[in-house]
Motif scaffolding. Structure first.
Motif, PDB file in Angstrom:
ATOM      1  N   GLY A  80     -92.465 -38.725 -12.541  1.00 17.41           N
ATOM      2  CA  GLY A  80     -93.201 -39.730 -11.780  1.00 17.41           C
ATOM      3  C   GLY A  80     -94.448 -39.164 -11.136  1.00 17.41           C
ATOM      4  O   GLY A  80     -95.470 -39.848 -11.016  1.00 17.41           O
ATOM      5  N   ALA A  81     -94.382 -37.902 -10.719  1.00 13.47           N
ATOM      6  CA  ALA A  81     -95.551 -37.248 -10.135  1.00 13.47           C
ATOM      7  C   ALA A  81     -96.674 -37.107 -11.159  1.00 13.47           C
ATOM      8  O   ALA A  81     -97.858 -37.220 -10.815  1.00 13.47           O
ATOM      9  N   VAL A  82     -96.331 -36.856 -12.412  1.00 11.73           N
ATOM     10  CA  VAL A  82     -97.348 -36.786 -13.476  1.00 11.73           C
ATOM     11  C   VAL A  82     -98.042 -38.139 -13.610  1.00 11.73           C
ATOM     12  O   VAL A  82     -99.272 -38.226 -13.702  1.00 11.73           O
ATOM     13  N   ILE A  83     -97.244 -39.195 -13.621  1.00 12.18           N
ATOM     14  CA  ILE A  83     -97.809 -40.542 -13.738  1.00 12.18           C
ATOM     15  C   ILE A  83     -98.734 -40.831 -12.562  1.00 12.18           C
ATOM     16  O   ILE A  83     -99.838 -41.372 -12.729  1.00 12.18           O
ATOM     17  N   GLY A  84     -98.288 -40.456 -11.362  1.00 16.49           N
ATOM     18  CA  GLY A  84     -99.113 -40.704 -10.189  1.00 16.49           C
ATOM     19  C   GLY A  84    -100.397 -39.904 -10.183  1.00 16.49           C
ATOM     20  O   GLY A  84    -101.441 -40.393  -9.719  1.00 16.49           O
ATOM     21  N   ALA A  99    -104.379 -37.483  -5.982  1.00 16.35           N
ATOM     22  CA  ALA A  99    -103.464 -38.533  -6.435  1.00 16.35           C
ATOM     23  C   ALA A  99    -102.041 -37.995  -6.567  1.00 16.35           C
ATOM     24  O   ALA A  99    -101.068 -38.704  -6.285  1.00 16.35           O
ATOM     25  N   LEU A 100    -101.916 -36.733  -6.966  1.00 15.98           N
ATOM     26  CA  LEU A 100    -100.601 -36.101  -7.050  1.00 15.98           C
ATOM     27  C   LEU A 100     -99.943 -36.064  -5.676  1.00 15.98           C
ATOM     28  O   LEU A 100     -98.753 -36.400  -5.538  1.00 15.98           O
ATOM     29  N   SER A 101    -100.679 -35.671  -4.675  1.00 15.78           N
ATOM     30  CA  SER A 101    -100.132 -35.608  -3.318  1.00 15.78           C
ATOM     31  C   SER A 101     -99.681 -36.978  -2.836  1.00 15.78           C
ATOM     32  O   SER A 101     -98.613 -37.119  -2.211  1.00 15.78           O
ATOM     33  N   GLN A 102    -100.486 -37.984  -3.108  1.00 16.40           N
ATOM     34  CA  GLN A 102    -100.121 -39.335  -2.692  1.00 16.40           C
ATOM     35  C   GLN A 102     -98.869 -39.813  -3.416  1.00 16.40           C
ATOM     36  O   GLN A 102     -97.978 -40.433  -2.811  1.00 16.40           O
ATOM     37  N   MET A 124     -93.852 -29.596  -8.166  1.00 18.43           N
ATOM     38  CA  MET A 124     -94.992 -30.245  -8.805  1.00 18.43           C
ATOM     39  C   MET A 124     -96.270 -30.024  -7.994  1.00 18.43           C
ATOM     40  O   MET A 124     -97.343 -29.782  -8.560  1.00 18.43           O
ATOM     41  N   GLN A 125     -96.166 -30.073  -6.674  1.00  7.22           N
ATOM     42  CA  GLN A 125     -97.338 -29.817  -5.825  1.00  7.22           C
ATOM     43  C   GLN A 125     -97.823 -28.382  -6.008  1.00  7.22           C
ATOM     44  O   GLN A 125     -99.029 -28.120  -6.117  1.00  7.22           O
ATOM     45  N   ALA A 126     -96.891 -27.443  -6.049  1.00  7.78           N
ATOM     46  CA  ALA A 126     -97.263 -26.043  -6.246  1.00  7.78           C
ATOM     47  C   ALA A 126     -97.901 -25.832  -7.614  1.00  7.78           C
ATOM     48  O   ALA A 126     -98.863 -25.069  -7.756  1.00  7.78           O
ATOM     49  N   ALA A 127     -97.367 -26.508  -8.640  1.00  5.19           N
ATOM     50  CA  ALA A 127     -97.952 -26.396  -9.979  1.00  5.19           C
ATOM     51  C   ALA A 127     -99.365 -26.955 -10.001  1.00  5.19           C
ATOM     52  O   ALA A 127    -100.262 -26.415 -10.669  1.00  5.19           O
ATOM     53  N   GLY A 128     -99.588 -28.033  -9.256  1.00  7.71           N
ATOM     54  CA  GLY A 128    -100.935 -28.596  -9.168  1.00  7.71           C
ATOM     55  C   GLY A 128    -101.908 -27.642  -8.509  1.00  7.71           C
ATOM     56  O   GLY A 128    -103.044 -27.465  -8.982  1.00  7.71           O
TER      57      GLY A 128
END
Length: 372
Positions: A80-84, A99-102, A124-128
Motif C-alpha cells: 500500500g505504501a508503494v501505491i501511495g 507522498a510515501l510519508s503521507q 518502507m520509509q527507511a527504504a525511501g
C-alpha cells in the motif's frame, strides 16, 4: 477497489488451494501495478480476490478485515505504501518521498494492535530515504522492499513450521484459537505452519479449532485451511475448550500473536488468554508461534500493548442477523494479552524461546523491532 472472482464459487474449500493461493500479492510493475488480496470476510463460502490501486482501498481492506493476521497486514501495508508513493506523480523523487510519508501515516491508523503494520511501514520509509540519498529509482526501490518483506515473511513462516514440528508427537491432539495460517501471513502461517510441517513429516495430528467469537475466524478460516491440507480438524465452540481438555483430547495448544512484549507477554485474538488459563489448569503446554517482526522490544511487558476495540455490531448483529436486544451495551475488545508465565514457549524462525522471560526473549530476539 475492484473485485476479481474465482472461476468457481462454492460452499467448500477449493481443491488444491492449499498450495496455490496467495493471500497478498503484487500484480504488475511499480508504476502501474496493483495489490491483490483474498477478501477473507467472504470465506469459506466464496473465494473472491480484490484489487487495490489507491491507499484508501488498502486502508479499508485492513480496517474491515478483508486482510487480517499481523504478518499479512504488514505485507499489505508495505505494498500500500508503494501505491501511495506514486499518488502525486513520479517525476520528482522528493514528491514521491513526501507522498510515501503521507501514505504511511494514513495506513498506520487502520488498526492499532498488530505491530507488523508499523514495522513494515517503518521499513518502507527507511527504504525511501536510502533510495533518495543514493539517487536510486525511488518507486522501484520501494517495490523491491515490499517484495523483500513478503519473501522474508514466507521464509520465516517456513522456519517457524520446522522448529515447531519438532515439538509435535505423532498422535497429538492440538488446540488452536483464531486463524494463524496462510491466510494470516504471506504464505504458510505461524501456528498452522507447525501443523502443516508436522503433517508433511508424516506425523498424525488431530486439530481442534475454536470457532473464535465474534467473527468466527477459527470456523471460517482455520477449519477451511486445515481441510484443504487434508489435516484432521474438529471445530468446537469457544466455550467447549475446557471440556475437550478435561476429556484428555488435547496434548498441546498453539496460537499466533499480533504483538509480543520484551518479557514475552503476547497479544492475540480475544479469548486466547482464557485458553491459556485453561491449558495451565489442565497441565497442557501452551505455545505461541510468531516471527521476529511481531516482537516489540520497546514494551517492557504486555500492559503497554494497545488493544483494539471494534464495532459493537460485530457482537449484536454478527453476519447481518441481530442476536441481541436493541440498545444493549457492548464491550468488544478484539485482542487480549496472555502473560508470559502461562507460555511453555514462543516458536520463532530463530528457534523456540523457553523459558519465556525477558532474558530469553532478548537473547534470541535482540535484533527484533525495538520501537513502536
Amino acid at each position: 477497489m475492484s473485485v476479481v472472482r474465482d472461476d468457481v464459487t462454492q460452499s467448500g474449500p477449493r481443491e488444491g488451494a492449499g498450495t496455490t493461493f496467495r493471500t497478498v500479492e503484487w500484480i504488475g510493475d511499480a508504476a502501474t501495478g496493483r495489490l491483490r488480496m483474498i477478501d477473507q470476510t467472504l470465506l469459506p463460502t466464496q473465494f473472491v480476490e480484490i484489487d487495490c490501486d489507491d491507499v484508501e482501498s488498502v486502508w479499508q481492506a485492513i480496517k474491515r478485515l478483508s486482510v487480517r493476521g499481523a504478518p499479512a497486514i504488514g505485507v499489505a501495508a508495505a505494498y500500500g505504501a508503494v501505491i501511495g508513493a506514486r499518488s502525486r506523480g513520479v517525476s520528482d523523487p522528493h514528491t514521491v518521498r513526501q507522498a510515501l510519508s503521507q501514505a504511511a501515516a494514513h495506513l498506520s491508523t487502520s488498526r492499532p494492535t498488530a505491530v507488523n503494520l508499523f514495522w513494515a511501514l517503518d521499513r518502507m520509509q527507511a527504504a525511501g530515504d536510502a533510495a533518495l540519498a543514493g539517487r536510486q529509482p525511488l518507486l522501484e526501490s520501494l517495490l523491491d522492499e515490499a517484495h523483500a518483506i513478503a519473501e522474508e515473511d514466507r521464509a520465516m513462516c517456513r522456519a517457524i513450521g520446522r522448529h515447531g514440528a519438532e515439538l509435535m508427537t505423532d498422535g497429538d491432539g492440538v488446540l488452536t484459537h483464531c486463524n494463524a495460517g496462510g491466510l494470516a501471513t504471506a504464505d504458510y502461517g505461524t501456528a498452522l505452519a507447525v501443523m502443516f510441517s508436522a503433517h508433511e513429516q508424516g506425523k498424525r495430528l488431530r486439530v481442534f479449532a475454536d470457532e473464535t467469537r465474534p467473527l468466527l475466524q477459527g470456523a471460517r478460516l482455520t477449519a477451511w485451511e486445515l481441510v484443504e491440507r487434508g489435516i484432521d480438524v474438529t471445530l468446537i465452540c469457544d466455550n467447549m475448550a475446557a471440556q475437550v481438555m478435561k476429556e484428555g483430547k488435547i496434548q498441546k495448544v498453539i496460537v499466533g500473536a499480533d504483538r509480543i512484549a520484551a518479557n514475552g507477554d503476547a497479544a492475540n485474538k480475544i479469548g486466547t488468554y482464557g485458553v491459556a488459563v485453561l491449558a495451565k489448569a489442565h497441565g497442557i503446554p501452551f505455545y505461541v508461534a510468531a516471527p521476529s517482526s511481531t516482537f516489540d522490544l520497546s514494551l517492557t511487558d504486555g500492559t503497554g500493548i494497545p488493544i483494539e476495540e471494534r464495532d459493537p455490531r460485530e457482537v449484536t448483529e454478527g453476519f447481518g442477523r441481530r442476536t441481541a436486544p436493541e440498545g444493549v451495551a457492548v464491550y468488544n475488545p478484539a485482542f487480549d494479552v496472555t502473560p508470559a508465565h502461562l507460555l511453555a514457549g514462543i516458536i520463532t524462525e530463530r528457534g523456540v524461546i523457553s523459558p519465556v522471560d525477558s532474558h530469553t526473549v532478548r537473547t534470541l530476539m535482540g535484533t527484533a523491532r525495538a520501537s513502536s
